[in-house]
Write an enzyme that holds these catalytic residues in place. Structure first.
Site, short mmCIF file in Angstrom:
data_model
loop_
_atom_site.label_atom_id
_atom_site.label_comp_id
_atom_site.label_asym_id
_atom_site.label_seq_id
_atom_site.Cartn_x
_atom_site.Cartn_y
_atom_site.Cartn_z
N CYS A 126 0.85 -1.19 0.00
CA CYS A 126 0.00 0.00 0.00
C CYS A 126 0.88 1.24 0.00
O CYS A 126 1.88 1.30 0.74
CB CYS A 126 -0.90 -0.01 1.23
N GLU A 169 -8.87 -0.75 -2.85
CA GLU A 169 -9.20 0.68 -2.92
C GLU A 169 -10.55 0.98 -2.26
O GLU A 169 -10.71 2.00 -1.60
CB GLU A 169 -9.19 1.16 -4.37
#
Length: 217
Positions: A126, A169
């Site tokens: 991430c 997401e």
């Protein structure tokens, strides 16, 4: 008590964010904006400002580089994310992970639901947690609903690596980080990943680090 920036109208805050030009600063884990969740997009931004914000997300994602970026990752609590994946990986990895190229897409108010019960586990990273990766078991296939930046409805089934991207997401928009779903015994630094765990699947890492894997689809 709200900070002055929290009381500033959202459009003004985004104008300030965009003013310097170029890629936007990416918020790192520990910032509350990544944990508060987001408000649905319902026209808070004028069309021209929305287009500029989306373009800034695209530029920031490319510069990082990454294959997805959610608005909270640049400090904006709106339910908007962008994805794009040219999938520049060897064929063996692409096949094992179901990784196929994805064009640039804007996801507005996305929500996903699993399709079937199959799950797949792979290392994941991430942009808001730089320097680390961990194995996450996710739905192998999901149905994503929402809209695009022009308000056109989105109702699509994603499988393989694209399904992983949209889950990652969308989770950001719900105040979740991938670490919330990860096998923490798999947590590996970027250096350890490069030295040990570049295999197409995490089976070797699971055996050596001692964490379970679901049956792959």
């Amino acid at each position: 008590m709200a900070s002055p920036s929290d009381r500033t109208p959202l459009a003004e805050r985004i104008e300030e964010l965009l003013a310097p030009g170029g890629p936007l600063p990416i918020v790192a884990a520990g910032d509350p904006v990544l944990r508060r969740g987001t408000e649905p997009y319902d026209g808070q931004l004028a069309p021209a400002l929305l287009a500029r914000f989306v373009e800034a997300l695209r530029v920031t994602m490319h510069a990082a580089p990454g294959v997805g970026l959610a608005a909270p990752q640049v400090g904006v609590p709106l339910r908007i994310a962008v994805i794009e994946d040219p999938a520049p990986v060897p064929e063996e990895i692409a096949v094992a992970r179901g990784r196929v190229p994805q064009p640039f897409r804007v996801l507005v108010n996305p929500v996903y639901q699993p399709v079937g019960t199959a799950r797949a586990a792979f290392f994941e990273g991430c942009l808001s947690v730089p320097g680390w990766q961990a194995v996450v078991a996710r739905h192998a296939s999901v149905r994503l609903t929402g809209a695009d930046e022009d308000g056109h409805p989105l109702d699509e089934v994603f499988t393989g690596w694209p399904a992983r991207i949209v889950q990652h997401e969308t989770d950001h928009l719900d105040g979740m980080l991938y670490l919330d779903r990860a096998e923490l015994r798999s947590l590996s630094s970027t250096e350890a990943m490069a030295a040990r765990w570049t295999h197409p699947t995490p089976d070797t890492a699971a055996a050596q680090l001692g964490f379970p894997l679901p049956d792959h689809p």
